[in-house]
Write an enzyme that holds these catalytic residues in place. Structure first.
Site, PDB file in Angstrom:
ATOM      1  N   ASP A 334      34.310  42.362  43.335  1.00  0.00           N
ATOM      2  CA  ASP A 334      35.546  41.770  43.844  1.00  0.00           C
ATOM      3  C   ASP A 334      35.814  40.361  43.336  1.00  0.00           C
ATOM      4  O   ASP A 334      36.933  39.885  43.398  1.00  0.00           O
ATOM      5  CB  ASP A 334      35.570  41.829  45.368  1.00  0.00           C
ATOM      6  N   GLY A 339      38.961  38.747  41.556  1.00  0.00           N
ATOM      7  CA  GLY A 339      39.122  37.307  41.711  1.00  0.00           C
ATOM      8  C   GLY A 339      39.526  36.965  43.126  1.00  0.00           C
ATOM      9  O   GLY A 339      40.630  37.278  43.562  1.00  0.00           O
ATOM     10  N   GLY A 341      40.131  34.126  44.514  1.00  0.00           N
ATOM     11  CA  GLY A 341      41.216  33.147  44.623  1.00  0.00           C
ATOM     12  C   GLY A 341      42.574  33.807  44.464  1.00  0.00           C
ATOM     13  O   GLY A 341      43.545  33.459  45.132  1.00  0.00           O
ATOM     14  N   ALA A 416      43.246  45.693  48.024  1.00  0.00           N
ATOM     15  CA  ALA A 416      43.831  46.998  48.365  1.00  0.00           C
ATOM     16  C   ALA A 416      43.592  47.291  49.849  1.00  0.00           C
ATOM     17  O   ALA A 416      44.180  46.653  50.709  1.00  0.00           O
ATOM     18  CB  ALA A 416      43.278  48.082  47.469  1.00  0.00           C
ATOM     19  N   TYR A 418      40.867  46.765  51.700  1.00  0.00           N
ATOM     20  CA  TYR A 418      39.804  46.060  52.405  1.00  0.00           C
ATOM     21  C   TYR A 418      40.008  44.550  52.481  1.00  0.00           C
ATOM     22  O   TYR A 418      40.657  43.968  51.622  1.00  0.00           O
ATOM     23  CB  TYR A 418      38.461  46.373  51.719  1.00  0.00           C
TER      24      TYR A 418
END
Lengths: 718, 718
Positions: A334, A339, A341, A416, A418
């Site tokens: 992730d 990313g 940020g 997405a 989560y």
């Protein structure tokens, strides 16, 4: 005029070296790249433009002057640089990945590199956006959907995912895969499509914009094995909605939860200045931001003493444990693939935290390289964490009790389905806690009616949530009273009963060992293994031991995938709990700089450690890996309650006593006793001037006071 | 007229069977004992008088009627009984320990037992009080103190301690030992004496009231071995004060901590009724109290479904790891030797918790058996625990986020130098957390100037804090949808890569095993070992798995003492993390009913499990043991910052979805953004009617929305 030359420095270079780029600086960097590449804007796709962290040697000199209070316009400053990540797009749609470093003072490119063609850059929102469009134009996709005989009340919602690790021998250009779900048409746009999983995964050639394959997913159960396919039937007939937005719930919201407000009438106890500088309760640190890590802590000091040079979340991998192909390619990185940020939520007042909040925005760019501000991606606030320390003198029943106030630096990312909530928490006793909360919607696949699966749990009819792991890597760059630090392991070990050293068998020994060469260390809870980050050049005057901070690596389960699998090989960092490496500028990524579609970890922490560097009494970096094996419960559906993990850094002989000893034990006069009025409860007789409380001495192992014995009396000299 | 006979029951028996005794009931019980023993009051020393918990079979019938709403004056009620623990004191000062059960309705003794002479009852405040007096009259003690050549500016403060386990072959009558410290005379009564430890431990024959021995303590360091004695010198010359009360601190208190108030304008969301009944957010349970356990949870239900029959802290042992005699006898059993209920602090508003608080008093007795109320020993309040669940729909950027509200039932105990804060926390997602916080003053011994020790850490000049462990035992009596429960272990295990079941190596298996015979289980974090308390007669309709609650036993270090040592033998419970036993009325004590001066654990959980009972699908009890190996830091001095341990019980397929799904996501309008006014931040445009928040969709892996695909379109039917 270079920014490293102190004279007549342009105003913009007065920004702190750890501040984010300004819009102006982004624009300068963008133009510099276009000039250097002599490319049409149309041929350049910008990924990230962000402040390039100065080399440590340079930055440390600057920070030392800053802490010494000797900064002046003439103080040499690290060059203010932008790191630009971008693609050059050819007419054949192929992308070449580039990385440039721009000196924003001079507007000149000072470094330029091509990313090897064997590596893939992280995902972008463009790729996501195009996925559905490409599917609609794909006969292959349409045919596959048609075979599913879906009711026209549905529309198809696709979550684009990284492709994961290609199989052994597979030659994979840039791919994106799409997890497909059905959503009720014309319904609330926030109707939850995850309740209707479709057993197909289209695979897109990302740059050719073609669906090159449709992977069919097994929908079987316990007895169906790996290769069971999808029967031609309406796979959604037994599925049910999984709504979570309030207006779609089938039950009313709870009505009996009364408001709980956090009020700070005099405002917060912290200050934010200079864009990135936060000061609170003897803590002083900078909050930086990068598109990959989101909030990063820099130059962390307590009471004028250095504790950490840099603290960040480095990587995270989420491998799924369902062995049925192609689920082995459900493995997200992730930070490296997406990313943190760029995935950060824009936080909202009163929802993501309570009390008095300071928000920090992020400077990002659009695909044309223009500055684009993401609002409120980081929040800073205080909270109460219960009792900080307490003692009651049983002779007088005098209780002295203090609350533990915390400063929280929090951000939340959405990937997405989560969510992760990350928080750096500072306390008044010199402690820092890194908290992770997992929430959001678990990833489900279609399962036939009435079946159960060994690979996960049915959380909604027709929806099986697959077993998976979340494995996080935290990068800790300690600076314990300086940069020459040594890592120690400390274990508490039994000593067999013996007349000479342990006559009654109660004794145990504490064994401390320095780490001299770069290596890994695994958690060992049954020996109470503790990792100490110490400065052997600075001895605590009371204990005569080196000043240190410690943490106990959580003995969480490491990656379960077979070590020979691609899933395991591309996450070498996930094989041990602690890694100790020698500091090298730019080495920030536990899983390596390029994780997307990797088949093995390259340039990650395992490679760093393999250098076998000498790491004692030098600039050392510690990495902590912890995980969460998540075999879903029905209660995790449709949105899971937070699952919390905490990593605590605590001073160990760093101070000369409890640093929170000077925290006022003052009574909170806003609290109320049930059945009493506020006035009653604040009766001054309940407290006293110095803010402590005289307890009613009826506790039956406490008062009434006993007599102490004057020495004179026992000496018989009266 | 017996209370078990439903007709014309006297009013007092209308108290709930789980309520504490009333003063009237205590008085009845006291008189009944005096009558039954035909003893003069002067010859009886009362220890405890408390409600005798009815046999489970009887109580369950009553509770079932209560939950069914069919209670009436005619409902058969468990007999309202008092358990009375007392001593009969003979002229020779010897004590005989007695235990009687009194039916308070009839005022008759229904059971009476003599405690075997080989066992010792717990400590009382009387014994503590007498210690100093006996010392002053002891020539042996005076001689020992004289040898220390103490300055007359001091007085001697003695902390009476349990004697610990006598040595092999030692015949020990009732003893008390005293840890001795010096306190500056005429100073503030709360000046901290622990900074001046004296190297002697007087041992008192408790009932003869004689000092029978003075144990000399070694004051040596690393190179001095076990038998190094105390040189005749002023052992306090190099010691320093260790003040913690604000008015004695050598530094001013922090001035920059601004108030943080928790306000509940509409009052609390919980109700307390019927003395012991607490209802909050679908939870319903009773808070009981015993002198040994303090707060106990009974009959815990969520949304009308049974979860736990009883939850309590059962025992705790604190062995010290310093092998130098007599420190092997520094081993407290804080529940068995002292009693958490009798050591409980009287809590003060605004100090021990914030917000709207309900306090619960404890009914105790004095040594003459008269009722004595200890005020505010348990507090009940709500708190915010951050985000409860969150999901952002990346297509619309709509975020739904809820806070996690907790209900806390807290108590705090003081045992001489040390404090423990215990809290039962309930959340809105069906979870229960048992939190332990260790604080207070670490136990120190004198050490020569300039020396360090392998047995602990010098935390103040001349004061060495000894390494020790805290090992806790929690008793869990589950009632998962009824009393016939089965315990399962669940482990996540790797599967070697193989073509048939794991072709790509990402798969892992989850192995569940029922516990069929009473046994112990050790924590196994690397296999993710989880303990499930399930009801195999009740299947979750969604997952098709038995309804269950689960917890993960913390893999904390177990007792380090040699298994053959008395220290280890008297704490058999401390050798494993989980014990599973068959329910038997009255089996509440992990370390056995009588721990004081024990040489081995008798009637503890190890003995219960040794019965090898069948424990599946029946009334089963689970015990969780966790510990804290505490090798002190300088920062633990003079009062240590809290060290926190949490044990989480979470539903696992007990519910049919996230039980917190109906928690309103409403925005807290009291929160404020730094630099904005309250009005700004509560701008309705920041929120919407259903209380969720529309985020600014600039997060770069989220919006702008992508198109979903109508099925009709891909089906090509337009």
């Amino acid at each position: 005029m270079a920014a490293t030359n102190g004279h007549t420095v342009p105003k913009r270079t007065y920004k702190h070296p750890l501040d984010q780029l300004s819009a102006e600086e982004v624009t300068i960097a963008r133009q510099a790249v276009l000039d250097a590449r002599k490319s049409a804007v149309s041929a350049v796709r910008f990924r990230n433009v962000f402040a390039n962290e100065p080399p440590k040697a340079t930055l440390v000199k600057f920070l030392e002057a800053e802490h010494a209070g000797t900064l002046s316009p003439d103080t040499p400053r690290p060059a203010r640089q932008a790191r630009v990540q971008y693609d050059i797009v050819s007419d054949d749609r192929s992308h070449e990945y580039m990385e440039s470093v721009i000196d924003v003072a001079s507007g000149k490119e000072v470094d330029h590199q091509r990313v090897p063609k064997t590596l893939q850059q992280s995902l972008t929102i463009d790729e996501f956006r195009e996925f559905s469009k490409v599917c609609v134009e794909s006969d292959m996709f349409k045919k596959a959907v048609k075979e599913l005989n879906l009711d026209e009340k549905f529309e198809i919602a696709i979550d684009p995912w990284p492709y994961g690790g290609p199989d052994v021998g597979e030659v994979a250009p840039r791919y994106t895969q799409g997890l497909c779900f059905a959503k009720l048409r014309n319904s609330n746009p926030d109707s939850n499509h995850y309740g209707f999983p479709l057993p197909i995964i289209p695979v897109m050639d990302t740059y050719k914009k073609e669906i090159i394959r449709i992977d069919r997913l097994a929908t079987g159960g316990v007895d169906d094995g790996l290769n069971y396919g999808t029967a031609a039937k309406n796979v959604l007939a037994h599925c049910q909605p999984a709504e979570y937005v309030p207006e779609l719930l089938d039950t009313p919201l709870r009505q009996d939860l009364k408001p709980l407000n956090v009020l700070q009438p005099d405002g917060p106890s912290f200050t934010v200045s200079d864009d990135s500088l936060i000061e609170w309760q003897k803590w002083r640190f900078r909050v930086g931001f990068t598109p990959r890590e989101c909030a990063v802590l820099h130059d962390v000091h307590y009471d004028g003493r250095s504790v950490l040079y840099r603290l960040s979340l480095s990587e995270m991998t989420v491998p799924y444990g369902d062995p049925r192909p192609p689920f082995h390619r459900k493995q997200a990185f992730d930070f490296g693939d997406a990313g943190a940020g760029r995935a950060a939520n824009n936080l909202a007042l009163g929802c993501d935290c309570l009390g008095v909040i300071k928000y920090i925005d992020a400077m990002l760019v659009d695909t044309e390289g223009n500055p684009s501000v993401s609002k409120n991606v980081v929040c800073v606030h205080e909270q109460d964490n219960g009792i900080g320390w307490k003692h009651t003198n049983f002779r007088t029943s005098r209780a002295v009790v203090t609350r533990s106030r915390e400063l929280v630096v929090q951000f939340i990312i959405t990937l997405a389905n989560y969510e992760y909530i990350f928080a750096y928490k500072f306390d008044q006793a010199g402690g820092i806690t890194l908290e992770t909360r997992a929430t959001g919607i678990v990833s489900v696949v279609n399962i036939d009616e009435g079946k159960t699966s060994p690979y996960g749990n049915v959380v909604s009819p027709g929806a099986m949530a697959q077993n998976h792991q979340h494995i996080f890597a935290v990068r800790i760059d300690p600076a314990i009273d300086g940069h020459a630090n040594t890592i120690f392991t400390e274990e508490s070990l039994p000593v067999p009963m013996n007349p000479k050293t342990n006559p009654h068998g109660n004794g145990y020994e504490v064994v401390r060992k320095p780490v001299t060469k770069s290596t890994w260390i695994d958690a060992s809870p049954f020996t109470n293994l503790t990792v100490k980050m110490a400065n052997t050049n600075k001895i605590n005057p009371i204990s005569k031991r080196p000043v240190a901070y410690k943490f106990m690596p959580a003995p969480s389960q490491l990656i379960l995938a077979d070590p020979e699998s691609i899933v395991a090989k591309r996450a070498a960092f996930a094989h041990h709990h602690v890694w100790v490496s020698k500091y090298v500028d730019g080495e920030l990524w536990a899983g390596g700089p390029y994780t997307n579609q990797s088949q093995k970890e390259i340039g990650g922490v395992a490679d760093m450690v393999a250098r076998n560097d000498q790491v004692d009494d030098t600039d050392v970096v510690v990495w902590n890996v912890f995980g969460l094996t998540h075999n879903p419960r029905v209660e995790d559906w449709p949105v899971m309650p937070v699952e919390i993990h905490q990593l605590h850094f605590t001073p160990a002989d760093f101070f000369e006593r409890n640093p929170a000893l000077d925290v006022p034990g003052s009574k909170n006069t806003a609290s109320v006793e049930v059945g009493r009025t506020n006035t009653d409860c604040c009766d001054a007789t309940n407290g006293n001037a110095n803010g402590t409380v005289q307890d009613d001495p009826t506790s039956h192992l406490q008062g009434p006071p006993e007599e102490n014995i004057p020495v004179a009396e026992v000496n018989g000299q009266h």
